[in-house]
Design a protein around this motif. Structure first.
Motif, PDB file in Angstrom:
ATOM      1  N   UNK A  55       4.875-118.741 -77.668  1.00  0.00           N
ATOM      2  CA  UNK A  55       4.516-120.549 -77.687  1.00  0.00           C
ATOM      3  C   UNK A  55       4.264-120.968 -79.152  1.00  0.00           C
ATOM      4  N   UNK A  56       3.414-120.303 -79.777  1.00  0.00           N
ATOM      5  CA  UNK A  56       3.018-120.815 -81.030  1.00  0.00           C
ATOM      6  C   UNK A  56       4.059-120.793 -82.237  1.00  0.00           C
ATOM      7  N   UNK A  57       4.797-119.731 -81.954  1.00  0.00           N
ATOM      8  CA  UNK A  57       5.802-119.565 -83.049  1.00  0.00           C
ATOM      9  C   UNK A  57       7.015-120.626 -82.841  1.00  0.00           C
ATOM     10  N   UNK A  61       8.549-123.310 -85.476  1.00  0.00           N
ATOM     11  CA  UNK A  61       9.784-123.670 -85.558  1.00  0.00           C
ATOM     12  C   UNK A  61      10.189-125.059 -85.232  1.00  0.00           C
ATOM     13  N   UNK A  62       9.605-125.537 -84.119  1.00  0.00           N
ATOM     14  CA  UNK A  62      10.142-127.078 -83.880  1.00  0.00           C
ATOM     15  C   UNK A  62       9.521-128.049 -84.679  1.00  0.00           C
ATOM     16  N   UNK A 422       3.302-122.700 -95.496  1.00  0.00           N
ATOM     17  CA  UNK A 422       2.475-121.895 -95.030  1.00  0.00           C
ATOM     18  C   UNK A 422       3.311-121.395 -93.519  1.00  0.00           C
ATOM     19  N   UNK A 423       3.298-122.571 -92.693  1.00  0.00           N
ATOM     20  CA  UNK A 423       3.594-122.100 -91.477  1.00  0.00           C
ATOM     21  C   UNK A 423       5.119-121.913 -91.348  1.00  0.00           C
ATOM     22  N   UNK A 424       6.130-122.777 -92.205  1.00  0.00           N
ATOM     23  CA  UNK A 424       7.466-122.114 -92.008  1.00  0.00           C
ATOM     24  C   UNK A 424       7.516-120.404 -92.493  1.00  0.00           C
ATOM     25  N   UNK A 430       7.235-113.399 -89.226  1.00  0.00           N
ATOM     26  CA  UNK A 430       6.934-112.930 -87.741  1.00  0.00           C
ATOM     27  C   UNK A 430       8.612-112.579 -87.168  1.00  0.00           C
ATOM     28  N   UNK A 431       9.427-113.806 -87.135  1.00  0.00           N
ATOM     29  CA  UNK A 431      10.765-113.648 -86.501  1.00  0.00           C
ATOM     30  C   UNK A 431      11.474-112.599 -87.268  1.00  0.00           C
TER      31      UNK A 431
END
Length: 466
Positions: A55-57, A61-62, A422-424, A430-431
């Motif tokens: 859910x977090x990733x 992405x969203x 950082x988040x992207x 991870x992906x």
């Protein structure tokens, strides 16, 4: 985009966009895939962590897509973003894969899931009812049911967008209400002994070995591999959130509402999914979650909560949920083929609208291929088939944010990706790790998905020469 404006009207607001995201995401996965996750990791804690991490990733992405949707508020969504960030070849490979694997494979998988629950009500339509067999190929009743639902929904959507929208709204309300009701009543009926037993040896991880018929302890790299394999189902269940970008041409104030719909929708679904799994472990022993008949975990939970009558009702509601999900997928998918055809990157007929102002040729082409995919494998095989390609293009699209920041530094950006860079980057890492792990451990299924994607390269150059 003049032709687009002649046919598409901006009639959908923030609530409509958010409900489309929620309705497309909640299909069959939350009712089924927890069984496979439990078999892969054998731990209650890791079962919940995997759903939360997925859910977090997905949310990351969203919110990253929010920047792209604000920059390019056009029909076609992810296809448009890839064309702007890279080139026509990459955009074509996405559209080719979208038609060949991603959207049609998802439609097939959800159709197969529908038949799983239909078989609970009518055993004759089970996948165990083999109607025809030649060599290794077996045609079963469940496959025919799946194909029938896809044809029916395609027909409904080919008769005009109003029919599809009304059906989607009604069924989405029913599906959300049924799932929330299941969670509430399940938590009210929770049994202390089941909850306590499921949290015994909380962090002990193990994997079910079908050949030996026993649990095997896992750690280190085998644990990482198990988690990656387990996340196939949860990531698939959290997919289809980007469908709202395909209809950006029909969203009011798309620079704001598309990105906000993406965040709100993925956030709501993540909360529902985690709570649903908390409910599962509160009413069903972990062993029964792992070995639920035909992976129908929600049916087992409903049986423990309501008894036989309640189980019957929940099974019908789950069928409605998967039916609604496929309606949304079938409706949205045709928009991508329509936009590609306008760019000369798909069959010309896909750009034609019928007398009901919908791309009927694109709809029926999608129907034929999705129906064929229903014959290729079971639910789990279709998940592997789809998820690897979905992840590859999500990675490319989110990396496209970095490319566009360099290529178009002065472009108007009404919304900027939250947590950039950082988040992207976290999502990309991870992906990528999950994708590599899947290619290593499930090459027999994931490899076919990659092969179909790569087959688009010679097709692209042949079409360009022509």
């Amino acid at each position: 985009m003049q032709d687009e404006q002649q046919h598409f009207k901006r009639e959908l607001g923030l609530l409509d966009g958010t409900m489309l995201v929620v309705g497309s995401m909640i299909g069959s996965g939350i009712f089924i895939v927890s069984a496979d996750i439990a078999r892969q990791v054998g731990s209650t804690a890791w079962l919940l962590i995997i759903w939360l991490l997925s859910g977090l990733i997905t949310i990351i992405a969203a919110v990253s897509y929010g920047e792209l949707s604000a920059m390019f508020p056009k029909a076609g969504g992810q296809y448009v973003y890839l064309k702007e960030a890279y080139n026509k070849l990459i955009a074509f490979l996405y559209g080719w894969s979208f038609f060949g694997v991603i959207q049609t494979g998802t439609i097939a998988a959800v159709g197969v899931a529908f038949s799983k629950f239909a078989a609970y009500l009518v055993p004759a339509v089970s996948d165990e009812n083999v109607l025809y067999e030649i060599g290794s190929f077996k045609l079963n009743a469940a496959q025919l049911v799946s194909i029938f639902t896809i044809i029916l929904l395609t027909f409904i959507n080919s008769r005009g967008v109003k029919n599809g929208k009304v059906l989607q709204t009604v069924l989405t309300i029913i599906k959300i209400a049924s799932l929330v009701g299941l969670i509430v009543f399940g938590l009210m009926a929770a049994k202390g002994q089941i909850w306590d037993a499921n949290w015994t040896d909380t962090w002990t991880t193990r994997s079910w070995n079908a050949e030996s018929g026993s649990w095997l302890p896992i750690s280190g790299m085998s644990l990482i591999t198990g988690i990656s394999a387990a996340m196939v189902g949860s990531l698939f269940s959290s997919d289809a959130w980007n469908g709202v970008t395909f209809i950006a041409g029909e969203i009011k104030n798309p620079q704001r509402n598309v990105g906000l719909s993406l965040f709100l929708g993925t956030f709501i679904v993540t909360i529902i999914y985690v709570l649903a799994n908390v409910m599962y472990v509160a009413v069903v022993p972990l062993e029964e979650i792992a070995f639920a008949k035909s992976d129908r975990v929600a049916v087992v939970a409903a049986n423990n909560i309501f008894g036989n009558i309640g189980t019957l009702i929940i099974a019908v509601m789950i069928m409605i949920s998967t039916f609604a999900c496929n309606n949304g997928l079938i409706m949205a998918g045709a928009r991508v083929y329509y936009t590609m055809a306008k760019d000369g990157l798909f069959f010309k007929k896909a750009a034609h609208l019928n007398e009901f102002s919908v791309p009927a040729w694109a709809l029926w082409s999608q129907c034929v291929w999705a129906s064929f995919l229903c014959l290729t494998g079971k639910y789990g095989d279709l998940l592997d088939f789809v998820v690897i390609i979905v992840l590859i293009f999500y990675i490319l699209t989110i990396y496209g944010i970095f490319i566009l920041r360099r290529k178009q530094p002065d472009a108007e950006r009404p919304y900027k990706a939250f947590g950039y860079p950082f988040l992207p980057l976290f999502y990309i890492v991870v992906a990528s790790a999950i994708s590599i792990s899947l290619l290593i451990t499930k090459f027999s299924t994931c490899g076919w998905g990659v092969l179909i994607m790569l087959a688009g390269i010679p097709v692209y150059y042949l079409t360009q020469r022509k």
